[in-house]
Design a protein around this motif. Structure first.
Motif, short mmCIF file in Angstrom:
data_model
loop_
_atom_site.label_atom_id
_atom_site.label_comp_id
_atom_site.label_asym_id
_atom_site.label_seq_id
_atom_site.Cartn_x
_atom_site.Cartn_y
_atom_site.Cartn_z
N ALA A 49 0.91 -1.16 -0.05
CA ALA A 49 -0.02 -0.10 -0.08
C ALA A 49 0.79 1.15 -0.07
CB ALA A 49 -1.06 -0.20 1.24
N ASP A 52 -0.23 4.49 2.11
CA ASP A 52 -1.22 5.37 1.49
C ASP A 52 -2.57 4.59 1.34
OD1 ASP A 52 -3.07 6.55 -0.52
OD2 ASP A 52 -1.40 7.22 -1.71
N ARG A 53 -3.38 5.38 2.08
CA ARG A 53 -4.80 4.62 2.23
C ARG A 53 -5.80 4.63 1.01
NH1 ARG A 53 -7.12 4.19 7.68
NH2 ARG A 53 -5.78 5.42 9.30
N LYS A 54 -5.61 5.40 0.15
CA LYS A 54 -6.16 5.32 -1.11
C LYS A 54 -5.67 4.15 -2.01
CE LYS A 54 -7.57 10.14 -1.30
NZ LYS A 54 -7.52 11.47 -2.40
N GLN A 55 -4.22 4.19 -1.88
CA GLN A 55 -3.54 2.80 -2.62
C GLN A 55 -4.21 1.46 -1.97
OE1 GLN A 55 -1.94 2.60 -5.41
NE2 GLN A 55 -1.23 0.49 -5.30
N ALA A 57 -6.97 0.97 -0.61
CA ALA A 57 -8.46 0.76 -1.04
C ALA A 57 -8.36 0.29 -2.41
CB ALA A 57 -9.08 1.99 -0.84
N TYR A 58 -7.33 0.89 -3.28
CA TYR A 58 -7.35 0.38 -4.62
C TYR A 58 -7.01 -0.97 -4.76
CZ TYR A 58 -5.54 0.02 -9.56
OH TYR A 58 -5.22 -0.57 -10.60
N ARG A 61 -9.82 -3.28 -3.86
CA ARG A 61 -11.02 -3.37 -4.72
C ARG A 61 -10.44 -4.09 -6.11
NH1 ARG A 61 -11.74 1.89 -3.12
NH2 ARG A 61 -10.83 2.80 -5.18
N GLN A 62 -9.34 -3.70 -6.63
CA GLN A 62 -9.11 -3.72 -8.05
C GLN A 62 -7.99 -5.13 -8.16
OE1 GLN A 62 -10.45 -2.17 -10.48
NE2 GLN A 62 -11.64 -0.83 -8.96
N THR A 80 -3.43 -0.54 10.54
CA THR A 80 -4.21 0.20 9.34
C THR A 80 -4.71 -0.97 8.40
OG1 THR A 80 -3.23 2.35 9.69
CG2 THR A 80 -4.36 1.83 7.86
N THR A 84 -8.49 -2.64 8.01
CA THR A 84 -9.11 -2.29 6.69
C THR A 84 -9.48 -3.65 5.80
OG1 THR A 84 -8.12 -0.16 6.65
CG2 THR A 84 -9.11 -1.03 4.47
#
Length: 294
Positions: A49, A52-55, A57-58, A61-62, A80, A84
């Motif tokens: 990751a 990076d929380r956005k990374q 999440a990506y 999901r992806q 973290t 998640t």
């Protein structure tokens, strides 16, 4: 970044998704090495990751979601990522977490510190009785303050353990409530900084206090208050002393959880794992500055 790891020349016996927060550490090397030693030879896809929380999440999901059925286990590093991924998996695959300071507060184990909801793992926190025993070889304190976030279940547990140890060993415990509010927490900490009657401060595996380690530890050091620290994050920022876990050992413990699961044990039968031989570290420079050196 995704990297596939395996044991060259051997057929893969299982597939593991490894989700990490800040790249691979010695804990992950210990995990893979121990699995190979135990004869499992896994295929491991590493998802980083990059803090990076956005990374993160990506990735979930992806990358993980479309291929989740191909994985036997999901390994997660840090609080973290582990929290998640727990929400993401919802018990669909066994999750083995590692390097989580407060698994109870993060709801990754049950109140008896056993596996729950298809999740179990390893903490980098060292039990309070070991921390106190080692600390008392350096100073025989008679009073111990413990700043804590009242919203965290784990903190109440630690305070109870310390009070029991205090009754047995002859020291008093002064809990100091620190509200997890950016505008209030330093004000709440003032009684600790100004308390002349407190011999030392115990910094617990409290998620909020850990997040403020870079501020809390220097404040206490400047106030000449000796500190006993439960996790490595406090040591990193100059804590006087603390007993901390070895990351390679923690990785091996996580691998042994996988081994136990492959042999038929259920997650609920496996307790939270700790480093059985943690390392006692003392800041010798600070020890001398506080006039505590022998």
């Amino acid at each position: 970044m995704t990297v596939t790891l395996g044991f060259v020349g051997e057929a893969f016996s299982m597939n593991i998704a490894m989700v990490v927060w800040r790249g691979e550490t010695i804990a992950e090397k210990g995990f893979v090495g121990e699995l190979n030693r135990l004869g499992h030879h896994p295929a491991i896809d590493v998802f980083d990751a990059g803090q990076d929380r956005k990374q993160l999440a990506y990735i979930l999901r992806q990358k993980l979601q479309p291929n989740l059925n191909q994985y036997d286990y999901v390994y997660t590093f840090g609080t973290t990522v582990s929290e998640t991924v727990k929400t993401f998996l919802n018990g669909v695959r066994p999750q083995i977490f590692n390097i989580v300071a407060d698994p109870l507060g993060s709801s990754l184990v049950d109140p008896k510190l056993m596996g729950t909801g298809n999740i179990i793992g390893v903490t980098n926190t060292v039990p309070a009785d070991r921390q106190i025993a080692n600390a008392r070889t350096i100073m025989k304190f008679k009073s111990l303050a413990i700043p804590y976030n009242p919203r965290e279940i784990n903190s109440a547990l630690i305070i109870g353990q310390l009070k029991t140890l205090g009754r047995e060993q002859g020291f008093t415990v002064l809990p100091i409530r620190v509200r997890p509010d950016e505008n209030l927490w330093q004000e709440d900490l003032k009684p600790v900084l100004e308390a002349q009657s407190v011999d030392a401060v115990y910094l617990p595996p409290d998620s909020f206090m850990i997040s403020k380690a870079d501020i809390v530890v220097p404040l206490l050091n400047n106030a000449r208050v000796p500190t006993i620290c439960a996790v490595a994050q406090f040591i990193k920022h100059g804590c006087l002393m603390g007993t901390v876990a070895d990351y390679e050992t923690l990785g091996k413990l996580a691998a042994n959880i996988v081994d136990r699961l492959t042999k038929g044990e259920s997650v609920s039968q496996i307790p939270l794992q700790f480093d059985p031989e943690p390392i006692f570290k003392v800041n010798q420079t600070l020890l001398k500055a506080l006039d505590l050196a022998p």
